[in-house]
Design an enzyme around this catalytic site. Structure first.
Site, mmCIF file in Angstrom:
data_model
loop_
_atom_site.group_PDB
_atom_site.id
_atom_site.type_symbol
_atom_site.label_atom_id
_atom_site.label_comp_id
_atom_site.label_asym_id
_atom_site.label_seq_id
_atom_site.Cartn_x
_atom_site.Cartn_y
_atom_site.Cartn_z
ATOM 1 N N CYS A 98 32.980 37.610 40.602
ATOM 2 C CA CYS A 98 34.301 38.232 40.569
ATOM 3 C C CYS A 98 34.173 39.755 40.513
ATOM 4 O O CYS A 98 33.542 40.298 39.604
ATOM 5 C CB CYS A 98 35.059 37.715 39.355
ATOM 6 S SG CYS A 98 36.679 38.453 39.179
ATOM 7 N N CYS A 130 35.634 36.078 44.110
ATOM 8 C CA CYS A 130 36.952 36.412 43.576
ATOM 9 C C CYS A 130 37.062 37.929 43.495
ATOM 10 O O CYS A 130 36.060 38.621 43.316
ATOM 11 C CB CYS A 130 37.086 35.800 42.178
ATOM 12 S SG CYS A 130 38.617 36.227 41.336
HETATM 13 C C1 DTB Z 1 40.290 38.352 33.205
HETATM 14 O O1 DTB Z 1 41.293 37.701 32.899
HETATM 15 N N1 DTB Z 1 39.454 38.887 32.337
HETATM 16 C C2 DTB Z 1 38.419 39.626 32.997
HETATM 17 C C3 DTB Z 1 38.707 39.353 34.484
HETATM 18 N N2 DTB Z 1 39.915 38.589 34.450
HETATM 19 C C4 DTB Z 1 38.817 40.468 35.445
HETATM 20 C C5 DTB Z 1 38.354 41.050 32.580
HETATM 21 C C6 DTB Z 1 38.180 41.226 31.095
HETATM 22 C C7 DTB Z 1 38.012 42.662 30.835
HETATM 23 C C8 DTB Z 1 37.707 42.958 29.394
HETATM 24 C C9 DTB Z 1 37.572 44.403 29.133
HETATM 25 C C10 DTB Z 1 36.466 45.089 29.869
HETATM 26 O O2 DTB Z 1 35.309 44.574 29.886
HETATM 27 O O3 DTB Z 1 36.698 46.172 30.386
#
Ligand code: DTB
Ligand code: SAM
Ligand code: SF4
Length: 325
Positions: A98, A130
């Site tokens: 992703c 993704c």
């Molecule tokens: C989701 O729901 N959580 C992920 C992904 N989709 C892109 C991202 C979490 C980010 C947490 C904070 C960071 O690491 O910056």
């Protein structure tokens, strides 16, 4: 009556959400085993392909330019760097890769062309691919589909009512429009939210209700616990409890039986016994690898040990999809 319903009432969602916790988990576990292989967990790896400097004001986000956080901002990575990272993720057992960009929306420029090449490249590695790039037009969604994109992540984050307390630079309607464009292009929809933003139970119920009454349920529903990052307006928010996570996961599982419910941000602070409770309640997907986008996540070896201990096994790529889908 079929379990797959898109006509849930708010009252029904609230009743499920508020049921006694063991009752709720039992019901969710029962739904889970009707629709999924028990113990099978999808393993995804995230990569931030463009970090920081985002013009939006999402109060939880370390990548918003207006907050003073410690993120290492960088421009859009090159295709080779991304593919090397995807290969490593695949070698470590991930079947979905992703890619996240700190953009408000996708623009039709050379950077988007480069993302298209990344999508083609990751697809060529035999992985599900993704993206989460912000708002997307119908044409842009069609281009991503054509390039081989499996899924697009675009979270509702919270309820429509609470949204403007967290983000003012776009609306809930904007979010839903992008989800519609993704669905129309024939791309899997990945949409969920965050708990621990200061919302109350009615906001959590409202968000789950919106997701479960879309014309078609999202194929994936990430449940994130806020990672309170220093420098963001939410830096002092208290961490959510396991009971809150379990309630969200179990309610999502009951409302959207076929969806992959993803235990997302916040896993680093959860002992294995807490994560096990979430798997029992219907979670069947995780982000693996020591970094989410900008914040830490459990190490690959730690997760491997957890899989062994709990008897979990990774879901294969493209399971249940026709070969040419
Ligand atoms: C989701 O729901 N959580 C992920 C992904 N989709 C892109 C991202 C979490 C980010 C947490 C904070 C960071 O690491 O910056
Ligand atoms: N810019 C794009 C967007 O907002 O859609 C994509 C990237 S954005 C970082 C993806 C998601 O990460 C957000 O919708 C939010 O749910 C989640 N997220 C961001 N910061 C977080 C945090 N500190 N804790 C938990 N989840 C977070
Ligand atoms: Fe930008 Fe996405 Fe972060 Fe919001 S969540 S500030 S849109 S990167």
């Amino acid at each position: 009556m079929s379990d797959i319903r898109t006509d849930w009432t708010l009252h029904e969602v609230a009743t499920i959400y508020h049921s006694p916790i063991l009752e709720l988990v039992y019901k969710a576990a029962s739904v889970h085993r009707r629709y999924h292989a028990i113990g099978e967990v999808q393993v995804n790896t995230l990569l931030s392909i463009k970090t920081g400097g985002c013009p939006e004001d999402c109060a939880y986000c370390p990548q918003a330019a207006r907050y003073h956080t410690d993120v290492d901002a960088h421009k859009l990575l090159d295709v080779d760097t991304v593919l090397a990272s995807a290969r490593e993720a695949r070698d470590n057992g991930s079947t979905r890769f992703c890619m996240g960009a700190a953009w408000r929306k996708v623009k039709d420029n050379a950077e988007f062309d480069r993302v298209i090449d990344m999508v083609k490249g990751v697809n060529g590695l035999g992985m599900e691919v993704c993206c989460t790039l912000g708002m997307l037009s119908a044409d842009q969604a069609a281009r991503l589909k054509e390039a081989g994109l499996t899924a697009y992540n675009h979270n509702l984050d919270t309820s429509e009512e609470f949204y403007s307390e967290i983000i003012t630079t776009r609306t809930y309607g904007d979010r839903l429009e992008t989800l519609g464009n993704v669905r129309q292009a024939g791309i899997s929809v990945c949409s969920g939210g965050i708990i621990g933003l200061g919302e109350d139970d009615t906001d959590r119920i409202g968000m789950l209700h919106t997701l479960a009454t879309l014309p078609q349920h999202p194929e994936s529903v990430p449940v994130n616990a806020l990672v309170a990052v220093k420098g963001t307006p939410l830096e002092n928010q208290e961490r959510v409890t396991v009971w809150e996570m379990v309630r969200m996961v179990a309610t999502a599982r009951i409302l959207m039986p076929k969806a992959m419910v993803r235990l997302s941000a916040g896993r680093l602070e959860m002992p294995i016994v807490e994560q096990a409770f979430c798997f029992l309640a219907g979670a069947n997907s995780i982000f693996a690898g020591e970094k989410l986008l900008t914040t830490p996540n459990p190490a690959v070896d730690q997760d491997k040990a957890m899989f062994e201990l709990l008897g979990l096994f990774p879901r294969e790529a493209f399971k249940g999809q026709p070969v040419d889908a």
